[in-house]
Design a protein around this motif. Structure first.
Motif: not given
Length: 221
Positions: A92-101, A105-106, A112-114
């Motif tokens: 839950l904690g690292m999820g917030a940071i990962t969500a930003v990236f 990026i995604h 780009k795929r569009l």
């Protein structure tokens, strides 16, 4: 005004993705869901992105546990997964940071795929919103299964090592999410035939290869 939107924004009403009827449409009638007005509740989009971040951390934990198992070596994740509170605190904690990236990026890669699929001037924000929503189809089942495992096992490591039918419940949704992603792209944006490759074919191939590698590692463990 973005030419990719099917309706004038002034005539569109805000869509609440987590409303039960909309969540049902998203999962099981994606073409109908994404044919609705392309204005989504902002806070819901942020929650969706956060859940994708949590899911990504969960996947990273599993990868580290698998590496430790295959390599017969210790891992910091063994300590993290020894209690449920430490596991959930991490994801839950690292999820917030990962969500930003993931959002940056995604979301960029989705746009780009569009473009590779013939969309000339896709709205970057709308592209990220659609990416976050279609990502829920693969993300939510895994999180729900893990919540159920919290009630069934003493810790996450115990749940990881003792496979049950629950471990396979979320699997079909990973492949189904590819179809939802394709429906999302083709319903919200004016894509060409290449969309089948970028949003359907290649993601399915990726999942099949990933599952094959995982199965091979488990056999040799």
């Amino acid at each position: 005004m973005n030419t990719e939107l099917s309706l004038d924004k002034q005539e569109q009403k805000e869509i609440l993705p987590f409303a039960p009827q909309n969540l049902w449409l998203l999962f099981f009638q994606p073409k109908k869901f994404f044919s609705l007005a392309a204005v989504y509740h902002h806070r819901s989009i942020m929650i969706a992105a956060y859940l994708i971040g949590v899911f990504a951390v969960m996947d990273r934990v599993d990868q580290n546990l698998l590496k430790a198992e295959v390599g017969n070596r210790t891992s910091m994740m063994l300590d993290v997964t020894d209690t449920w509170w430490s596991y959930w605190l991490l994801v839950l904690g690292m999820g917030a940071i990962t969500a930003v990236f993931a959002w940056l990026i995604h979301g960029w890669w989705y746009k780009k795929r569009l473009q590779f699929s013939g969309v000339k001037d896709a709205d970057p924000q709308l592209a990220r919103h659609v990416w976050a929503l279609q990502g829920l189809v693969a993300t939510l089942p895994v999180i729900i299964v893990t919540m159920l495992q919290t009630l069934m096992y003493s810790n996450y490591l115990d749940a990881y090592q003792n496979s049950s039918i629950l471990n396979f419940v979320a699997l079909p949704f990973m492949f189904w999410s590819c179809w939802v992603s394709y429906r999302a792209a083709t319903s919200v944006f004016k894509t060409n035939a290449w969309a089948k490759l970028w949003f359907l074919g290649l993601p399915i191939v990726f999942y099949i290869l990933a599952m094959g590698i995982f199965a091979a590692l488990m056999v040799n463990a």
